[in-house]
Write a protein that holds these residues in place. Structure first.
Motif, PDB file in Angstrom:
ATOM      1  N   ASN A   1      -3.681   3.629  -3.640  1.00 24.73           N
ATOM      2  CA  ASN A   1      -5.058   4.028  -3.368  1.00 24.73           C
ATOM      3  C   ASN A   1      -5.485   3.667  -1.935  1.00 24.73           C
ATOM      4  O   ASN A   1      -6.074   4.478  -1.235  1.00 24.73           O
ATOM      5  N   CYS A   2      -5.149   2.436  -1.505  1.00 23.61           N
ATOM      6  CA  CYS A   2      -5.602   2.003  -0.172  1.00 23.61           C
ATOM      7  C   CYS A   2      -4.473   1.496   0.727  1.00 23.61           C
ATOM      8  O   CYS A   2      -4.693   1.200   1.906  1.00 23.61           O
TER       9      CYS A   2
ATOM     10  N   CYS B   1      -4.763  -4.011  -7.475  1.00 26.48           N
ATOM     11  CA  CYS B   1      -4.983  -4.235  -6.049  1.00 26.48           C
ATOM     12  C   CYS B   1      -6.113  -5.239  -5.828  1.00 26.48           C
ATOM     13  O   CYS B   1      -7.221  -5.053  -6.319  1.00 26.48           O
TER      14      CYS B   1
ATOM     15  N   LYS C   1      -7.540  -5.747  -3.000  1.00 21.91           N
ATOM     16  CA  LYS C   1      -8.439  -5.276  -1.950  1.00 21.91           C
ATOM     17  C   LYS C   1      -9.442  -4.255  -2.460  1.00 21.91           C
ATOM     18  O   LYS C   1     -10.653  -4.402  -2.256  1.00 21.91           O
ATOM     19  N   CYS C   2      -8.935  -3.193  -3.154  1.00 21.49           N
ATOM     20  CA  CYS C   2      -9.860  -2.121  -3.556  1.00 21.49           C
ATOM     21  C   CYS C   2     -10.185  -2.132  -5.041  1.00 21.49           C
ATOM     22  O   CYS C   2     -11.052  -1.387  -5.493  1.00 21.49           O
TER      23      CYS C   2
ATOM     24  N   CYS D   1      -0.426  -0.619  -2.848  1.00 26.32           N
ATOM     25  CA  CYS D   1      -1.451   0.109  -3.583  1.00 26.32           C
ATOM     26  C   CYS D   1      -1.463   1.565  -3.099  1.00 26.32           C
ATOM     27  O   CYS D   1      -1.647   1.825  -1.899  1.00 26.32           O
TER      28      CYS D   1
END
Length: 322
Positions: free
Chosen positions: A57-58, A39, A41-42, A55
């Motif tokens: 996760n986010c 990812c 972003k995160c 993702c």
């Protein structure tokens, strides 16, 4: 250690680096950076990305923007490419092309948004599209090309100044460089502000047609430094004129007329290209090595040359083959 590339911006990184120093993208330490597909972003690893690319996760999903690569093909004579390059997060260049009166009049505009300003990508797009449309409109009213260029730049300036932005101590209003050309009956009229350039490329008469509005050219012209000395300064590529709300008082374009002497190519480009080949003779050699000689083939070839050279900036090339 072995060098590799950041998957987000293309900067060289070392195996074992946790973050890209250029853009801050997290890098997984236990695999080569070129293989990272986690990812953006995160920073979650590749295992967090589901089959649809999201993702877990986010929830972020990385998607290429249409503006990352723009190709405009009017016909075999007139075409252009704008490419994000390898280092920037987005493409802040734009181009606009038009032919009117059955290809008798050709209009080309290239803009390079000022990265330090707010919304440079929108500034470049608005300026390029507005200038091209205004050039076509004013030309068809019977005005001289020089007046058409001035009117187009005034309209482009208004379009950039009307972009909403949040004013702050560390934010400059949206702004962009611009170079525009109108070609009729083997006469080229070119206007510009900033350091996007126009060249004539042919076997016998290759030459740069514009002169950058930059700190380097101003100190050299004033006799304060030699060109070699000025190029060593960190201010060398700082532009001194542009389109934007903070430059309204100095937004009258420089204008030059050029008579086409023989068959060749009119080339307009952003500094993402000419930083790798600033001399007209260098560009001639590149054009001669292009696998195709039509406008889009030459444009693609020049963009690919800049990408292979490092792609440090956005790259925009517009070509009129004559």
């Amino acid at each position: 250690m072995t060098n590799a590339q950041c998957p987000n911006c293309g900067t060289s990184v070392l195996v074992g680096d946790k973050f890209c120093e250029e853009c801050g993208t997290p890098l997984t330490a236990n695999q080569p950076p070129t293989a990272i597909q986690g990812c953006e972003k995160c920073g979650a690893g590749v295992e967090a990305i589901d089959t649809d690319g999201y993702c877990s996760n986010c929830g972020f999903r990385s998607e290429a923007k249409k503006s990352d690569r723009i190709e405009i093909i009017i016909n075999s004579q007139l075409a252009g490419v704008s490419d994000r390059g390898l280092r920037h997060h987005r493409n802040e260049d734009f181009l606009a092309l038009h032919q009117i009166n059955d290809s008798q009049i050709n209009i080309i505009v290239v803009c390079d948004g000022v990265s330090s300003a707010e919304q440079p990508d929108l500034a470049a797009r608005n300026a390029a599209e507005t200038a091209a449309l205004e050039l076509a409109h004013v030309w068809q009213t019977g005005e001289k090309p020089e007046l058409a260029i001035k009117s187009a730049f005034a309209a482009a300036l208004d379009s950039v100044c009307n972009i909403p932005y949040v004013s702050g101590v560390n934010s400059d209003p949206p702004s962009t460089t611009i170079v525009a050309a109108i070609v009729y009956n083997r006469t080229v009229t070119i206007g510009w502000l900033g350091d996007s350039r126009a060249y004539w490329i042919s076997g016998k008469a290759s030459q740069q047609l514009t002169q950058d509005d930059s700190w380097l050219y101003e100190v050299v012209a004033a006799g304060e430094m030699s060109e070699a000395e000025a190029r060593k300064s960190p201010q060398a590529h700082a532009i001194t004129r542009w389109l934007g709300a903070d430059a309204v008082a100095d937004a009258t374009p420089s204008i030059v007329n050029f008579t086409i002497p023989e068959s060749g190519y009119l080339l307009l480009c952003s500094d993402g290209l000419w930083n790798y080949a600033p001399e007209a003779e260098e560009l001639l050699n590149l054009v001669e090595r292009s696998p195709g000689k039509d406008a889009i083939s030459v444009s693609r070839s020049l963009v690919e040359f800049a990408r292979q050279g490092g792609g440090h900036d956005n790259i925009t090339v517009a070509v009129l083959a004559l």
